[in-house]
Motif scaffolding. Structure first.
Motif, PDB file in Angstrom:
ATOM      1  N   THR A 158    -110.039 -27.339   4.548  1.00  0.00           N
ATOM      2  CA  THR A 158    -110.752 -28.593   4.805  1.00  0.00           C
ATOM      3  C   THR A 158    -112.079 -28.676   4.055  1.00  0.00           C
ATOM      4  OG1 THR A 158    -111.729 -27.655   6.817  1.00  0.00           O
ATOM      5  CG2 THR A 158    -109.680 -28.898   7.068  1.00  0.00           C
ATOM      6  N   ASP A 159    -112.253 -27.852   3.031  1.00  0.00           N
ATOM      7  CA  ASP A 159    -113.525 -27.850   2.308  1.00  0.00           C
ATOM      8  C   ASP A 159    -113.342 -28.213   0.836  1.00  0.00           C
ATOM      9  OD1 ASP A 159    -112.238 -25.563   1.509  1.00  0.00           O
ATOM     10  OD2 ASP A 159    -113.916 -24.200   1.920  1.00  0.00           O
ATOM     11  N   ALA A 160    -112.384 -29.081   0.560  1.00  0.00           N
ATOM     12  CA  ALA A 160    -112.166 -29.548  -0.814  1.00  0.00           C
ATOM     13  C   ALA A 160    -111.870 -31.041  -0.798  1.00  0.00           C
ATOM     14  CB  ALA A 160    -111.018 -28.790  -1.474  1.00  0.00           C
ATOM     15  N   ILE A 161    -112.192 -31.701  -1.896  1.00  0.00           N
ATOM     16  CA  ILE A 161    -111.895 -33.118  -2.083  1.00  0.00           C
ATOM     17  C   ILE A 161    -110.984 -33.246  -3.304  1.00  0.00           C
ATOM     18  CG2 ILE A 161    -112.874 -35.386  -2.645  1.00  0.00           C
ATOM     19  CD1 ILE A 161    -113.457 -34.572   0.193  1.00  0.00           C
ATOM     20  N   TRP A 162    -110.008 -34.147  -3.197  1.00  0.00           N
ATOM     21  CA  TRP A 162    -108.999 -34.308  -4.235  1.00  0.00           C
ATOM     22  C   TRP A 162    -109.074 -35.698  -4.855  1.00  0.00           C
ATOM     23  CZ3 TRP A 162    -105.246 -30.221  -4.697  1.00  0.00           C
ATOM     24  CH2 TRP A 162    -105.369 -29.227  -3.727  1.00  0.00           C
ATOM     25  N   ALA A 163    -108.870 -35.778  -6.153  1.00  0.00           N
ATOM     26  CA  ALA A 163    -108.766 -37.059  -6.850  1.00  0.00           C
ATOM     27  C   ALA A 163    -107.431 -37.050  -7.588  1.00  0.00           C
ATOM     28  CB  ALA A 163    -109.912 -37.247  -7.822  1.00  0.00           C
ATOM     29  N   ASP A 179    -109.878 -26.299 -15.769  1.00  0.00           N
ATOM     30  CA  ASP A 179    -110.602 -27.456 -16.306  1.00  0.00           C
ATOM     31  C   ASP A 179    -110.458 -28.695 -15.438  1.00  0.00           C
ATOM     32  OD1 ASP A 179    -107.928 -27.840 -16.892  1.00  0.00           O
ATOM     33  OD2 ASP A 179    -108.255 -28.541 -18.937  1.00  0.00           O
ATOM     34  N   HIS A 180    -109.684 -28.603 -14.344  1.00  0.00           N
ATOM     35  CA  HIS A 180    -109.570 -29.691 -13.375  1.00  0.00           C
ATOM     36  C   HIS A 180    -110.330 -29.372 -12.090  1.00  0.00           C
ATOM     37  CE1 HIS A 180    -105.753 -31.866 -15.042  1.00  0.00           C
ATOM     38  NE2 HIS A 180    -106.602 -31.526 -15.991  1.00  0.00           N
ATOM     39  N   ALA A 181    -110.970 -28.215 -12.034  1.00  0.00           N
ATOM     40  CA  ALA A 181    -111.675 -27.770 -10.836  1.00  0.00           C
ATOM     41  C   ALA A 181    -113.168 -28.038 -10.985  1.00  0.00           C
ATOM     42  CB  ALA A 181    -111.429 -26.293 -10.595  1.00  0.00           C
ATOM     43  N   ILE A 182    -113.698 -28.897 -10.118  1.00  0.00           N
ATOM     44  CA  ILE A 182    -115.103 -29.295 -10.168  1.00  0.00           C
ATOM     45  C   ILE A 182    -115.900 -28.435  -9.193  1.00  0.00           C
ATOM     46  CG2 ILE A 182    -116.710 -31.233  -9.991  1.00  0.00           C
ATOM     47  CD1 ILE A 182    -114.466 -31.612 -12.087  1.00  0.00           C
ATOM     48  N   GLY A 183    -117.030 -27.915  -9.647  1.00  0.00           N
ATOM     49  CA  GLY A 183    -117.909 -27.169  -8.757  1.00  0.00           C
ATOM     50  C   GLY A 183    -117.408 -25.805  -8.369  1.00  0.00           C
ATOM     51  N   HIS A 184    -116.468 -25.276  -9.139  1.00  0.00           N
ATOM     52  CA  HIS A 184    -115.904 -23.967  -8.806  1.00  0.00           C
ATOM     53  C   HIS A 184    -115.889 -23.121 -10.065  1.00  0.00           C
ATOM     54  CE1 HIS A 184    -113.402 -21.392  -6.130  1.00  0.00           C
ATOM     55  NE2 HIS A 184    -112.950 -20.934  -7.292  1.00  0.00           N
ATOM     56  N   TRP A 237    -109.910 -31.721  -8.555  1.00  0.00           N
ATOM     57  CA  TRP A 237    -110.188 -31.078  -7.269  1.00  0.00           C
ATOM     58  C   TRP A 237    -111.623 -30.590  -7.275  1.00  0.00           C
ATOM     59  CZ3 TRP A 237    -111.550 -25.894  -6.722  1.00  0.00           C
ATOM     60  CH2 TRP A 237    -111.359 -25.282  -5.477  1.00  0.00           C
ATOM     61  N   CYS A 238    -112.304 -30.729  -6.157  1.00  0.00           N
ATOM     62  CA  CYS A 238    -113.703 -30.292  -6.083  1.00  0.00           C
ATOM     63  C   CYS A 238    -113.910 -29.387  -4.878  1.00  0.00           C
ATOM     64  CB  CYS A 238    -114.645 -31.496  -5.991  1.00  0.00           C
ATOM     65  SG  CYS A 238    -116.402 -31.033  -6.047  1.00  0.00           S
ATOM     66  N   ASP A 239    -114.493 -28.238  -5.127  1.00  0.00           N
ATOM     67  CA  ASP A 239    -114.872 -27.295  -4.076  1.00  0.00           C
ATOM     68  C   ASP A 239    -116.123 -27.826  -3.375  1.00  0.00           C
ATOM     69  OD1 ASP A 239    -115.579 -25.129  -2.512  1.00  0.00           O
ATOM     70  OD2 ASP A 239    -116.136 -23.837  -4.190  1.00  0.00           O
ATOM     71  N   ILE A 293    -121.112 -31.568  -2.570  1.00  0.00           N
ATOM     72  CA  ILE A 293    -121.009 -32.901  -1.973  1.00  0.00           C
ATOM     73  C   ILE A 293    -121.216 -33.968  -3.047  1.00  0.00           C
ATOM     74  CG2 ILE A 293    -122.016 -34.501  -0.312  1.00  0.00           C
ATOM     75  CD1 ILE A 293    -122.782 -32.051   1.382  1.00  0.00           C
ATOM     76  N   GLU A 294    -122.310 -33.859  -3.785  1.00  0.00           N
ATOM     77  CA  GLU A 294    -122.586 -34.846  -4.840  1.00  0.00           C
ATOM     78  C   GLU A 294    -121.525 -34.788  -5.934  1.00  0.00           C
ATOM     79  OE1 GLU A 294    -126.172 -36.167  -7.949  1.00  0.00           O
ATOM     80  OE2 GLU A 294    -126.502 -34.575  -6.461  1.00  0.00           O
ATOM     81  N   LEU A 295    -121.090 -33.585  -6.292  1.00  0.00           N
ATOM     82  CA  LEU A 295    -120.056 -33.443  -7.316  1.00  0.00           C
ATOM     83  C   LEU A 295    -118.758 -34.123  -6.887  1.00  0.00           C
ATOM     84  CD1 LEU A 295    -120.576 -29.714  -8.368  1.00  0.00           C
ATOM     85  CD2 LEU A 295    -121.141 -31.753  -9.719  1.00  0.00           C
ATOM     86  N   ALA A 296    -118.390 -33.956  -5.610  1.00  0.00           N
ATOM     87  CA  ALA A 296    -117.163 -34.572  -5.103  1.00  0.00           C
ATOM     88  C   ALA A 296    -117.270 -36.090  -5.105  1.00  0.00           C
ATOM     89  CB  ALA A 296    -116.872 -34.061  -3.691  1.00  0.00           C
TER      90      ALA A 296
END
Length: 230
Positions: free
Chosen positions: A107-112, A139-144, A209-211, A218-221
């Protein structure tokens, strides 16, 4: 391939240490991202995929999560007195899940992009798979920042090594959980057993996907979601 509705466990028991100080007064799954709590983003995927029942495991500030989830029809299992980690938490929740295999959902990731649970359902083959993990190209992983957890082979089987990041969503059979003696243990222990039996598979996620395990996420997501909507 199976489209039978599967039970889902949303992992929501962690202390959110990396998210401090935002977790001083609330559990990490209740931290808002893009106007709603993190756990509500995960819940939307579970409902869209037809998962039933939907269960969350709780520990840190469990009453706050209970109060939030009860009106939403989510069953909860509180880990007490100690946290059980992912493997122990899944085994502890099996009576509430009432089925096998199950979906587990961080529950700690956001998906686009597309619903990762639906992608897993379309690919799941119980004849050859004991576990099927969503993996994210680096290269699809944001903030990780990571070189990856698994290498995907041409057959869909995975092995450990730099390549893609585990995205926190899987379909998994639960029989091997009974072979673990410890009360608290990671699902990595079960994955290693499946790897030896060549029964662990991966699916590469086509979206982003954003961690959100740390405050900067939060801002990155939110930026990722805004870019996806444009």
């Amino acid at each position: 391939m199976s489209f039978t509705p599967l039970p889902v466990l949303m992992f929501a028991a962690g202390f959110g240490t990396r998210m401090h100080p935002l977790t001083v007064d609330r559990p990490k799954p209740l931290i808002p991202v893009a106007g709603k709590p993190l756990i509500d983003h995960a819940l939307a995927f579970a409902r869209d995929a037809g998962c039933e029942p939907i269960v969350a495991n709780l520990h840190y500030k469990s009453q706050m999560l209970k109060d939030h989830l009860a009106p939403l029809g989510v069953a909860t299992v509180v880990e007490h007195p100690d946290i059980l980690e992912t493997g122990g938490g899944l085994r502890n929740a099996l009576p509430a899940l009432m089925g096998d295999p199950v979906v587990t959902l961080n529950t700690d990731a956001i998906w686009a992009g597309p619903n990762p649970i639906r992608l897993l359902q379309k690919t799941w083959n119980p004849e050859k798979m004991d576990g099927l993990l969503i993996c994210i190209p680096t290269d699809h992983a944001i903030g990780h920042q990571s070189s990856g957890d698994f290498i995907l082979t041409e057959t869909g089987r995975i092995k450990r090594g730099p390549g893609q990041i585990y995205g926190g969503v899987q379909i998994i059979k639960t029989a091997l959980l009974d072979q673990i003696e410890s009360a608290a243990f990671s699902l990595n222990v079960v994955w290693d057993m499946m790897l030896k039996q060549k029964r662990l598979f991966g699916l590469s996620y086509p979206g982003h996907w954003c961690d959100v395990g740390h405050p900067a996420g939060i801002e990155l997501a939110e930026e990722m979601l805004n870019d996806h909507r444009v």
